[in-house]
Design an enzyme around this catalytic site. Sequence first.
Site, short mmCIF file in Angstrom:
data_model
loop_
_atom_site.label_atom_id
_atom_site.label_comp_id
_atom_site.label_asym_id
_atom_site.label_seq_id
_atom_site.Cartn_x
_atom_site.Cartn_y
_atom_site.Cartn_z
N CYS A 48 1.24 -3.99 22.10
CA CYS A 48 1.56 -4.05 23.53
C CYS A 48 1.90 -2.63 24.00
O CYS A 48 2.69 -1.93 23.36
CB CYS A 48 2.73 -5.00 23.75
N CYS A 104 5.58 -1.37 24.54
CA CYS A 104 6.58 -1.67 23.50
C CYS A 104 6.53 -0.63 22.41
O CYS A 104 5.47 -0.35 21.85
CB CYS A 104 6.29 -3.05 22.91
N GLU A 164 15.92 -3.45 12.44
CA GLU A 164 17.11 -3.42 13.26
C GLU A 164 17.52 -4.81 13.74
O GLU A 164 16.68 -5.68 13.94
CB GLU A 164 16.90 -2.46 14.44
N CYS A 178 15.68 -4.13 24.14
CA CYS A 178 14.37 -4.66 23.74
C CYS A 178 13.34 -3.55 23.74
O CYS A 178 13.25 -2.77 24.67
CB CYS A 178 13.84 -5.66 24.75
N CYS A 224 20.08 -10.73 17.94
CA CYS A 224 18.64 -10.51 18.10
C CYS A 224 18.11 -10.04 16.75
O CYS A 224 18.51 -8.98 16.26
CB CYS A 224 18.43 -9.45 19.18
N1 SAH Z 1 6.90 -9.94 19.48
C1 SAH Z 1 7.64 -10.87 20.26
C2 SAH Z 1 9.13 -10.72 20.16
C3 SAH Z 1 9.71 -9.32 20.14
S1 SAH Z 1 9.71 -8.41 21.63
C4 SAH Z 1 7.19 -10.81 21.69
O1 SAH Z 1 6.46 -9.90 22.04
O2 SAH Z 1 7.54 -11.70 22.45
C5 SAH Z 1 10.99 -9.15 22.63
C6 SAH Z 1 10.77 -8.94 24.12
O3 SAH Z 1 10.99 -7.57 24.52
C7 SAH Z 1 9.34 -9.26 24.55
O4 SAH Z 1 9.33 -9.99 25.74
C8 SAH Z 1 8.78 -7.88 24.78
O5 SAH Z 1 7.65 -7.94 25.60
C9 SAH Z 1 9.95 -7.14 25.37
N2 SAH Z 1 9.82 -5.68 25.33
C10 SAH Z 1 9.16 -4.93 24.43
N3 SAH Z 1 9.27 -3.62 24.73
C11 SAH Z 1 10.03 -3.54 25.85
C12 SAH Z 1 10.53 -2.45 26.62
N4 SAH Z 1 10.28 -1.19 26.30
N5 SAH Z 1 11.29 -2.75 27.70
C13 SAH Z 1 11.59 -4.03 28.00
N6 SAH Z 1 11.17 -5.08 27.30
C14 SAH Z 1 10.38 -4.85 26.22
FE1 SF4 Z 2 4.03 -6.81 21.49
FE2 SF4 Z 2 6.17 -5.41 20.74
FE3 SF4 Z 2 6.24 -8.10 20.71
FE4 SF4 Z 2 4.75 -6.74 18.90
S1 SF4 Z 2 7.00 -6.69 19.10
S2 SF4 Z 2 4.12 -8.54 20.09
S3 SF4 Z 2 4.02 -5.01 20.13
S4 SF4 Z 2 6.05 -6.79 22.50
#
Ligand code: SAH
Ligand code: SF4
Length: 395
Positions: free
Chosen positions: A140, A143, A116, A370, A129
Amino acid sequence: MTANAPITPDILTVPRKKAEGGKTNLVGMTRDQMRQALIDIGTPEKQAKMRVGQIWQWIYQWGKRDFAEMTNLSKALRAQLAESFEVAIPEMISRQISEDGTRKYLVRIAGGHEVEVVYIPETDRGTLCISSQVGCTLTCSFCHTGTQKLVRNLTAGEIIGQVMMARDDLDEWPTPGTRNPDEARLLSNIVLMGMGEPLYNFDNVRDAMKIAMDPEGIQLSRRRITLSTSGVVPEIARTAEEIGCLLAVSFHATTDEVRDKLVPINKRWNIEALLEALRAYPRLANSERITFEYVMLDHVNDSKEDAHRLVKLIEGIPAKINLIPFNEWPGAPYKRSSGNRIHAFADIIHDAGYASPIRRPRGEDIMAACGQLKSATERARKSRKQIEAEAGVKS
Ligand code: SAH
Ligand code: SF4
């Protein structure tokens, strides 16, 4: 493996050559790789650099994919190029437009995988993005992408291809021979905040961002590209040295105990190790800051004590703190912090002298926020299945 070899897990990146027709895709090649590819099909070495310059402009400055349109190349060369090469980008398979103008695209890459891409228009900029992997190896806990197994790394072509696809959709390629005025760009910024951990696909991300920054092509300034990492410490210095873009870090907690749970890569490189790498992050010019992303999870990481600890931890680092209200997804183990708690947290950070913008959720009606990217795809899949079931089609 050289001493500098990335610690990227050994994940398949699809080869450049396509099975059907055996044509090699030029999109995603560095200038050097393209030069070599031209020499390999018989272009005299002396001419190769100039030809790369011409082809590069057609592809990346003017968005042309058909060699026949590259009119400053001889007809013979155009025919030869068309025989050996293609200019291919991922296929857009759906587009949703939110009430607030946010656009979410689903794109299909080789092997039938889907990723996406989200375009977020704002008054002073338009941010794309993009994704760097299908899924993510990291897990995480807040996420949704993290609950999806990694399928593979995207190639450099698939990464820059997302930008090219969005420029197609926004109808933003300048007429051949002209350039886009910088101020009026619809797509003015790129954030690597879609699916995947960009620093676990370092080389492809770097090559793609070099293409985005190339002055004879898409021409985005390095300051308009932000790479977000969960904290792959050994790759952080390389990000500055080899890409030169801005950095965002998914910080999300102020103690190792909590961060271990939220961002499990913390067990490998803890808060102290991460901060040390950030303190050393070179090339930060005066106005540049590292963005600390901080997802606001109700009663998990959002207390006033957390805010005070955060301020202390980042002391001395040119920083801005981006507070992200948690985007809930079905089955998520957390809740979004209340507005009061978010504001109280933001005030403490702000009083300590840091910018602490609260990210306004965008595109919520189309699940484009995100960390929600996976769920949307899965929902779409599910509904396709449901439709098939209802129609009595066997899959
Ligand atoms: N993997 C990288 C980049 C993609 S995630 C990273 O983790 O930084 C982009 C951002 O969205 C990150 O800061 C992540 O922690 C945040 N994120 C992921 N899931 C989320 C959610 N459900 N609500 C808000 N932010 C979220
Ligand atoms: Fe963590 Fe999601 Fe970023 Fe992967 S995409 S590193 S699971 S926040």
